[in-house]
Design a protein around this motif. Sequence first.
Motif, PDB file in Angstrom:
ATOM      1  N   GLY A  47      -1.199  -9.380  -9.377  1.00 47.74           N
ATOM      2  CA  GLY A  47      -0.566  -7.859  -9.934  1.00 47.74           C
ATOM      3  C   GLY A  47       0.097  -7.036  -9.373  1.00 47.74           C
ATOM      4  O   GLY A  47       0.363  -7.836  -7.840  1.00 47.74           O
ATOM      5  N   ASP A  48       0.476  -6.182  -9.763  1.00 45.21           N
ATOM      6  CA  ASP A  48       1.305  -4.521  -9.430  1.00 45.21           C
ATOM      7  C   ASP A  48       0.534  -4.356  -7.927  1.00 45.21           C
ATOM      8  O   ASP A  48      -0.477  -4.295  -7.548  1.00 45.21           O
ATOM      9  CB  ASP A  48       1.344  -3.785  -9.880  1.00 45.21           C
ATOM     10  N   ILE A  49       1.380  -3.831  -6.477  1.00 45.25           N
ATOM     11  CA  ILE A  49       1.277  -3.243  -5.483  1.00 45.25           C
ATOM     12  C   ILE A  49       1.508  -2.138  -5.062  1.00 45.25           C
ATOM     13  O   ILE A  49       3.627  -1.961  -5.924  1.00 45.25           O
ATOM     14  CB  ILE A  49       1.674  -4.520  -4.252  1.00 45.25           C
ATOM     15  N   ASP A  50       0.765  -0.879  -5.257  1.00 40.64           N
ATOM     16  CA  ASP A  50       1.348   0.154  -4.850  1.00 40.64           C
ATOM     17  C   ASP A  50       2.577   0.070  -3.907  1.00 40.64           C
ATOM     18  O   ASP A  50       2.182  -0.371  -2.660  1.00 40.64           O
ATOM     19  CB  ASP A  50       0.035   1.071  -5.031  1.00 40.64           C
ATOM     20  N   PRO A  51       4.094   0.579  -3.942  1.00 38.48           N
ATOM     21  CA  PRO A  51       4.816   0.307  -2.758  1.00 38.48           C
ATOM     22  C   PRO A  51       4.405   1.325  -2.014  1.00 38.48           C
ATOM     23  O   PRO A  51       4.917   1.748  -0.686  1.00 38.48           O
ATOM     24  CB  PRO A  51       5.903   0.824  -3.728  1.00 38.48           C
ATOM     25  N   ALA A  52       3.721   2.521  -2.088  1.00 31.84           N
ATOM     26  CA  ALA A  52       3.208   3.511  -0.910  1.00 31.84           C
ATOM     27  C   ALA A  52       2.078   3.534  -0.482  1.00 31.84           C
ATOM     28  O   ALA A  52       1.852   3.831   0.162  1.00 31.84           O
ATOM     29  CB  ALA A  52       3.089   5.097  -2.198  1.00 31.84           C
ATOM     30  N   ARG A  53       1.301   2.181  -0.616  1.00 34.53           N
ATOM     31  CA  ARG A  53      -0.084   1.700   0.355  1.00 34.53           C
ATOM     32  C   ARG A  53       0.503   1.488   1.236  1.00 34.53           C
ATOM     33  O   ARG A  53       1.265   0.523   1.078  1.00 34.53           O
ATOM     34  CB  ARG A  53      -0.770   0.781  -0.647  1.00 34.53           C
ATOM     35  N   GLY A  54      -0.648   1.659   2.484  1.00 32.94           N
ATOM     36  CA  GLY A  54      -0.335   0.848   3.676  1.00 32.94           C
ATOM     37  C   GLY A  54       0.850   0.691   4.035  1.00 32.94           C
ATOM     38  O   GLY A  54       1.758   1.541   4.063  1.00 32.94           O
ATOM     39  N   ALA A  55       1.034  -0.682   5.510  1.00 30.78           N
ATOM     40  CA  ALA A  55       2.126  -0.933   6.383  1.00 30.78           C
ATOM     41  C   ALA A  55       2.990  -0.701   5.418  1.00 30.78           C
ATOM     42  O   ALA A  55       4.379  -0.728   5.523  1.00 30.78           O
ATOM     43  CB  ALA A  55       1.595  -2.320   7.138  1.00 30.78           C
ATOM     44  N   VAL A  56       2.951  -1.344   4.377  1.00 33.91           N
ATOM     45  CA  VAL A  56       4.490  -1.945   3.336  1.00 33.91           C
ATOM     46  C   VAL A  56       4.517  -0.279   2.785  1.00 33.91           C
ATOM     47  O   VAL A  56       6.005  -0.728   2.849  1.00 33.91           O
ATOM     48  CB  VAL A  56       3.695  -2.675   2.210  1.00 33.91           C
ATOM     49  N   GLY A  57       3.560   0.315   2.368  1.00 30.46           N
ATOM     50  CA  GLY A  57       5.168   1.418   2.275  1.00 30.46           C
ATOM     51  C   GLY A  57       5.254   2.374   3.636  1.00 30.46           C
ATOM     52  O   GLY A  57       5.859   2.767   3.129  1.00 30.46           O
ATOM     53  N   GLY A  58       4.874   1.614   4.182  1.00 27.72           N
ATOM     54  CA  GLY A  58       5.590   2.862   5.945  1.00 27.72           C
ATOM     55  C   GLY A  58       6.696   1.584   5.794  1.00 27.72           C
ATOM     56  O   GLY A  58       7.812   2.103   5.839  1.00 27.72           O
ATOM     57  N   VAL A  59       7.084   0.764   5.372  1.00 27.60           N
ATOM     58  CA  VAL A  59       8.245   0.098   5.819  1.00 27.60           C
ATOM     59  C   VAL A  59       9.031   0.824   4.037  1.00 27.60           C
ATOM     60  O   VAL A  59      10.374   0.977   4.385  1.00 27.60           O
ATOM     61  CB  VAL A  59       8.427  -1.880   5.084  1.00 27.60           C
TER      62      VAL A  59
END
Length: 205
Positions: A47-59
Amino acid sequence: EIPLRLVGSEMCIRDSCHTCVLLWMEPSGDALRIRELVSDCDAITEGDIDPARGAVGGVVRRREVVHLSDLRAGYRGLPYYSEAVGAKHFLGVPLLEQGHLRGVLCVDRTDDRGFEAGDVDVIEEAGAYILRAIQNERLFTSVERSKYALSRFFDASRRLNAVLTPADVFEEAMRSVAELTPFDVAVISTYDPDLDSHTIQLVEI
């Protein structure tokens, strides 16, 4: 399909990556989704992944490469996993197209080898390849749509040339328009320059 697998599987095997994943931004901009994946792990988020979450959010926020090393045991900041998987090193590369973030290409490792400058270059090249492939696919799709529209247009012209009466012309014209583009209301009128007025000949709702 976004052809990450063409480069992803070879890259992961060669560099001993635990996971190589392409996260693609939804049109709304409020979620990422896994579009391609090569992994040795089954604990993958659905499902969906929060774009602000975790290491990915940093990118996503910084719009630049994020390189994390020596992650602590039990680290849960890689949102494409549903649980901690023992990843020790993470590399995330933003995929930017004319200033717009389209997605994030991520790789991680569970062994002690961190990512070096050469690894970053490889991942960035893979990201550029993905963007080129997507752009080529858009161009191909656009060309195919244009060819289809022209084919329908020439077919409509051929049918119009075959009718004889004005009423038949109006009917065939309306039918051809309906095939070429959707509409709610269409009207065909004729113009009388002497009276400077239009006469409605056909209405389609």
